[in-house]
Design a protein around this motif. Structure first.
Motif, mmCIF file in Angstrom:
data_model
loop_
_atom_site.group_PDB
_atom_site.id
_atom_site.type_symbol
_atom_site.label_atom_id
_atom_site.label_comp_id
_atom_site.label_asym_id
_atom_site.label_seq_id
_atom_site.Cartn_x
_atom_site.Cartn_y
_atom_site.Cartn_z
ATOM 1 N N LYS A 100 0.828 -1.200 0.000
ATOM 2 C CA LYS A 100 0.000 0.000 0.000
ATOM 3 C C LYS A 100 0.866 1.254 0.000
ATOM 4 O O LYS A 100 2.061 1.215 0.298
ATOM 5 C CB LYS A 100 -0.915 -0.005 1.225
ATOM 6 C CG LYS A 100 -1.873 -1.186 1.294
ATOM 7 C CD LYS A 100 -2.699 -1.143 2.566
ATOM 8 C CE LYS A 100 -3.617 -2.339 2.666
ATOM 9 N NZ LYS A 100 -4.424 -2.333 3.924
ATOM 10 N N LYS A 110 5.156 -9.726 4.540
ATOM 11 C CA LYS A 110 4.202 -10.161 3.531
ATOM 12 C C LYS A 110 4.442 -11.608 3.130
ATOM 13 O O LYS A 110 5.577 -12.087 3.117
ATOM 14 C CB LYS A 110 4.304 -9.279 2.283
ATOM 15 C CG LYS A 110 3.894 -7.819 2.506
ATOM 16 C CD LYS A 110 2.382 -7.678 2.654
ATOM 17 C CE LYS A 110 1.982 -6.231 2.774
ATOM 18 N NZ LYS A 110 0.515 -6.064 2.866
ATOM 19 N N SER A 123 -7.984 -8.473 -4.454
ATOM 20 C CA SER A 123 -8.175 -9.414 -3.352
ATOM 21 C C SER A 123 -7.072 -10.449 -3.397
ATOM 22 O O SER A 123 -6.826 -11.065 -4.442
ATOM 23 C CB SER A 123 -9.544 -10.099 -3.455
ATOM 24 O OG SER A 123 -10.586 -9.148 -3.391
ATOM 25 N N GLU A 134 -6.776 -10.369 2.366
ATOM 26 C CA GLU A 134 -6.539 -8.933 2.265
ATOM 27 C C GLU A 134 -7.191 -8.391 1.004
ATOM 28 O O GLU A 134 -7.164 -9.028 -0.053
ATOM 29 C CB GLU A 134 -5.037 -8.636 2.242
ATOM 30 C CG GLU A 134 -4.702 -7.151 2.269
ATOM 31 C CD GLU A 134 -3.204 -6.897 2.276
ATOM 32 O OE1 GLU A 134 -2.795 -5.751 2.552
ATOM 33 O OE2 GLU A 134 -2.435 -7.851 1.996
ATOM 34 N N THR A 135 -7.786 -7.233 1.140
ATOM 35 C CA THR A 135 -8.366 -6.531 -0.003
ATOM 36 C C THR A 135 -7.777 -5.128 -0.037
ATOM 37 O O THR A 135 -7.839 -4.404 0.953
ATOM 38 C CB THR A 135 -9.897 -6.462 0.088
ATOM 39 O OG1 THR A 135 -10.430 -7.805 0.098
ATOM 40 C CG2 THR A 135 -10.480 -5.711 -1.102
ATOM 41 N N VAL A 136 -7.209 -4.756 -1.189
ATOM 42 C CA VAL A 136 -6.544 -3.465 -1.336
ATOM 43 C C VAL A 136 -7.217 -2.680 -2.449
ATOM 44 O O VAL A 136 -7.169 -3.092 -3.605
ATOM 45 C CB VAL A 136 -5.047 -3.634 -1.650
ATOM 46 C CG1 VAL A 136 -4.368 -2.269 -1.772
ATOM 47 C CG2 VAL A 136 -4.368 -4.494 -0.601
#
Length: 398
Positions: A100, A110, A123, A134-136
């Protein structure tokens, strides 16, 4: 008298039984071998798929993403960059890591996972359970890195001889006439960034630079005397070498340790040694240009040709470095360094360098450069300034 030969029916039946058994065993063995080969051969992964907002589809391989720009490689169209607003869905079989904006990258932060893209968000799914972990949103995405690149550039630790870039240069000038002369120049400029990719923040940087310029001019005595007077010979020899290791505390601020060696026959300087440590700062950095400033505190030893005495100094180096990529991939570099001595304010030196590297063929380039060295305390009888203009050919390592 006639002879009669009788064939044993049992013997012929036995041969047929033997052939049948041999065929059956061979068939079973071949089937088992084929099964083993089929199990050992890895299944070819399914291609990645982009579904565009207009309904078109493109298969290939997702390589990476920076911000809202996705780099996709296809056998049909080659490598293309697609912005997120043109993508409806994206499905990949590879494993990626999403970073991010403003997120600090560490070696254990990570774990790569499979991704899908839909509704302006990425996703990531866990490899073992395929559940979304995780959704970014695309607006928050800095970089999307494939698992292999992440392992190499983030979690890996490259060896001392890995990931070096830069170039090796050389040039020669020969004169054959009443006078004979030779001038040779050679340079090595190496740099290593960890990570080596420009879309990740730099952790460390190493540089090594070497420059050697040697010249010899032989002049006969005219008119010649009796007995003959030996030819006069003039020589020039200028050598510089430096190495530096930078450790980044932030994307712009870094600490440094370095050393340098100089020999300049034009100034009567046998050897100047500098060992120091300091800090540096990247004022600005873009894909086409970068400007850095740095300063250090160091120990300096100057050894001159006799009868000039050697000196031991405590001083500092104040340096600025700039490089810019011009049209046609022409590289312009410039740097300036001022070196005062704190224990003797009358002693100081300065170095200015500038150069152009112009690509000509594949990894070969023509280079033009100049270097000006100033020394406030040259050896007795020598000038305080030394200027060089150098041309040559450079071979780029990468």
């Amino acid at each position: 008298m006639s002879l009669h030969y009788q064939t044993n029916p049992g013997s012929r039946r036995g041969k047929w039984y033997s052939l049948f058994a041999l065929s059956l065993i061979t068939g079973v063995a071949f089937q088992q071998t084929a099964t083993v080969w089929a199990q050992s051969a890895p299944a070819k992964p399914a291609p990645d798929v982009i579904i565009f907002t207009n309904g078109d589809q493109l298969t290939g391989t997702l390589e990476r993403a920076t911000g809202d720009s996705f780099v996709f490689k296809s056998d049909i169209v080659g490598e293309i960059t697609v912005t997120a607003d043109k993508i409806k869905e994206l499905h990949t079989g590879g494993k990626f890591v999403a970073l991010k904006n403003g997120e600090k990258v560490t070696r254990t932060s990570k774990t790569p996972g499979t991704i899908t893209y839909q509704d302006n968000a990425i996703s990531l799914a866990d490899e073992s359970s395929s559940s979304t972990v995780e959704t970014v949103p695309v607006k928050d995405l800095s970089v999307l890195i494939d698992g292999a690149t992440y392992a190499k550039e983030v979690t890996g630790n490259p060896g001392i001889f890995q990931d070096w870039t830069g170039g090796i240069s050389g040039g020669v000038t020969l004169v054959e006439s009443t006078q004979t002369g030779q001038t040779f120049t050679a340079a090595v400029n190496l740099i290593r960034l960890v990570p080596s990719v420009d879309f990740l923040p730099t952790r460390t940087r190493d540089t090594v630079n070497v420059l050697e310029s040697y010249g010899k001019l032989t002049q006969p005595v005219i008119p010649q005397t009796t007995p003959p007077t030996p030819d006069s010979v003039a020589k020039s020899n200028i050598f510089h070498a430096d190495a530096e290791h930078d450790k980044y505390f932030t994307p712009r601020l870094y600490g440094l340790v370095g050393l340098s060696y100089d020999h300049n026959f034009a100034q009567g300087l046998n050897l100047q040694q500098i060992y120091g440590a300091g800090i540096g700062y990247t004022v600005f950095k873009t894909p086409v240009q970068e400007f850095d400033v740095k300063a250090d505190v160091h120990y300096e030893r100057q050894n001159f040709v006799p009868p000039t005495a050697s000196t031991d100094l405590i001083g500092s180096s104040f340096t600025e470095l700039y490089h810019r990529t011009l049209p046609r991939k022409i590289l312009f570099t410039e740097s300036g360094t001022f070196i005062p001595a704190w224990n003797d304010p009358s002693i100081y030196s300065a170095i200015f360098e500038a150069g152009l590297q112009m690509p000509t063929y594949k990894r070969l380039s023509v280079n033009l450069g100049l270097q000006d060295n100033y020394l406030s305390n040259p050896a007795f009888g020598y000038k305080d300034n030394s200027f060089q203009f150098i041309t040559g050919v450079t071979y780029s390592l990468k």
